[in-house]
Design a protein around this motif. Sequence first.
Motif, short mmCIF file in Angstrom:
data_model
loop_
_atom_site.label_atom_id
_atom_site.label_comp_id
_atom_site.label_asym_id
_atom_site.label_seq_id
_atom_site.Cartn_x
_atom_site.Cartn_y
_atom_site.Cartn_z
N ASP A 180 0.86 -1.26 -0.05
CA ASP A 180 0.17 0.02 0.00
C ASP A 180 0.77 1.32 0.06
O ASP A 180 2.06 1.26 0.24
CB ASP A 180 -1.01 0.17 1.09
N GLN A 181 -0.02 2.40 0.10
CA GLN A 181 0.74 3.65 -0.16
C GLN A 181 1.65 4.17 0.99
O GLN A 181 2.87 4.76 1.09
CB GLN A 181 -0.10 4.86 -0.53
N GLU A 182 1.08 3.53 2.23
CA GLU A 182 1.85 3.85 3.58
C GLU A 182 3.21 3.10 3.73
O GLU A 182 4.13 3.69 4.15
CB GLU A 182 0.86 3.32 4.68
N PHE A 183 3.34 1.94 2.98
CA PHE A 183 4.58 1.27 2.90
C PHE A 183 5.77 1.75 2.01
O PHE A 183 6.58 2.15 2.38
CB PHE A 183 4.36 -0.18 2.52
N ILE A 184 5.00 2.42 0.77
CA ILE A 184 5.84 3.20 0.05
C ILE A 184 6.28 4.64 0.45
O ILE A 184 7.62 4.79 0.71
CB ILE A 184 5.13 3.50 -1.13
N LYS A 185 5.57 5.17 1.22
CA LYS A 185 6.12 6.63 1.74
C LYS A 185 7.11 6.04 2.92
O LYS A 185 8.10 6.76 3.23
CB LYS A 185 4.95 7.08 2.42
N MET A 186 6.89 5.06 3.89
CA MET A 186 7.71 4.77 4.93
C MET A 186 9.00 4.31 4.38
O MET A 186 10.07 4.67 4.85
CB MET A 186 7.08 3.64 5.62
N VAL A 187 9.16 3.61 3.24
CA VAL A 187 10.32 3.13 2.53
C VAL A 187 11.10 4.21 2.08
O VAL A 187 12.49 4.59 2.45
CB VAL A 187 10.20 2.00 1.44
N ALA A 188 10.50 5.25 1.44
CA ALA A 188 11.23 6.49 0.83
C ALA A 188 11.67 7.26 2.17
O ALA A 188 12.98 7.63 1.87
CB ALA A 188 10.16 7.34 0.15
N LEU A 189 11.19 7.45 3.47
CA LEU A 189 11.87 7.91 4.41
C LEU A 189 12.79 7.57 4.90
O LEU A 189 13.80 7.94 5.49
CB LEU A 189 10.64 8.43 5.43
N ALA A 190 12.65 6.06 5.18
CA ALA A 190 13.92 5.29 5.78
C ALA A 190 15.00 5.48 4.62
O ALA A 190 16.06 5.40 5.23
CB ALA A 190 13.31 3.74 5.85
N GLN A 191 14.76 5.47 3.50
CA GLN A 191 15.99 5.63 2.51
C GLN A 191 16.63 6.76 2.56
O GLN A 191 18.03 6.62 2.63
CB GLN A 191 15.61 5.41 1.07
N ILE A 192 16.00 7.86 2.85
CA ILE A 192 16.64 9.14 2.86
C ILE A 192 17.40 9.22 4.17
O ILE A 192 18.63 9.69 4.19
CB ILE A 192 15.43 10.18 2.78
N LYS A 193 16.94 8.61 5.26
CA LYS A 193 17.27 8.69 6.60
C LYS A 193 18.63 7.79 6.56
O LYS A 193 19.78 8.35 7.16
CB LYS A 193 16.49 8.33 7.84
N PHE A 194 18.72 6.48 5.84
CA PHE A 194 19.60 5.55 5.69
C PHE A 194 20.98 6.51 4.96
O PHE A 194 21.95 6.42 5.44
CB PHE A 194 19.24 4.52 4.83
N CYS A 195 20.66 7.30 3.89
CA CYS A 195 21.66 7.95 3.22
C CYS A 195 22.33 8.99 3.97
O CYS A 195 23.27 9.43 4.11
CB CYS A 195 21.07 8.31 1.91
N SER A 196 21.55 9.63 4.77
CA SER A 196 21.93 10.60 5.71
C SER A 196 22.78 10.29 6.71
O SER A 196 23.88 10.73 7.10
CB SER A 196 20.68 11.28 6.49
#
Length: 247
Positions: free
Chosen positions: A64-80
């Motif tokens: 679902d959309q919530e999973f997609i949004k969660m992954v995007a935020l996690a990816q950005i934090k991971f790169c940070s």
Amino acid sequence: MYEYNYTDSGVIVRSDASFVKLEFLFQPIIDLKHRQVRHLEILSKVLSDSGEICYNETFFSEIDQEFIKMVALAQIKFCSDLKVHIPITVNITLSCLKDRFFLQSLLNERDVNFDIEITDIDCDVNCGRLQSSIRLLKRSGVGLLLDDYYHKNNVANISLGFIDWDYIKIDKSFLHHNCDDINTINYLLRVISPYAKKGIILEGVETSYQHDVVKNLNVLVQGYFYSPPVSWTQLKRKMNILNKEHV
């Protein structure tokens, strides 16, 4: 609801029913003219709760959309946390941008330079809330990329002019079917270039022959010829090889 915990290579995501492990990988987007990696697309290799590797497109088509949004935020934090200094691109669907809470969460993560790849145009491109969100992103310095563009995709074509795309990524199937026809390639580039403020990205450069076809075009490139998706550790080792051998 989803909960996640970071690992050395990605995140473990838990729901009420199960969990998956996501390993975050990076694939370079390359500027051949200036011999540099311009962006890093961040992707996810998915492991099921049994430890088996899932077919990513199938897995992500069922979430679902919530999973997609969660992954995007996690990816950005991971790169940070990794202090990735090359701009990254993260993948979401267009309708995610209508969520103002998600949008603000994105904009709060500004320790890393990122742009957004739209993988699916799943809402009305002329929606007022969407257009307002896009303006906010642009004012904040976040670019938008249209992913997997194919000239016979009517929904993608309708978006041209309605959405202020920074880059348009041409689907890898186009180069696969037309690498022997430079006139067709040049024609498509001329037609869609006015709708991509910063340029075109040709996906699917898989062979030295395809590299020779595209190397003198005014485009960015991406594909397995330069690098498959790799871990951050692997990527750092490959950077010098990319610069010396292929670009």
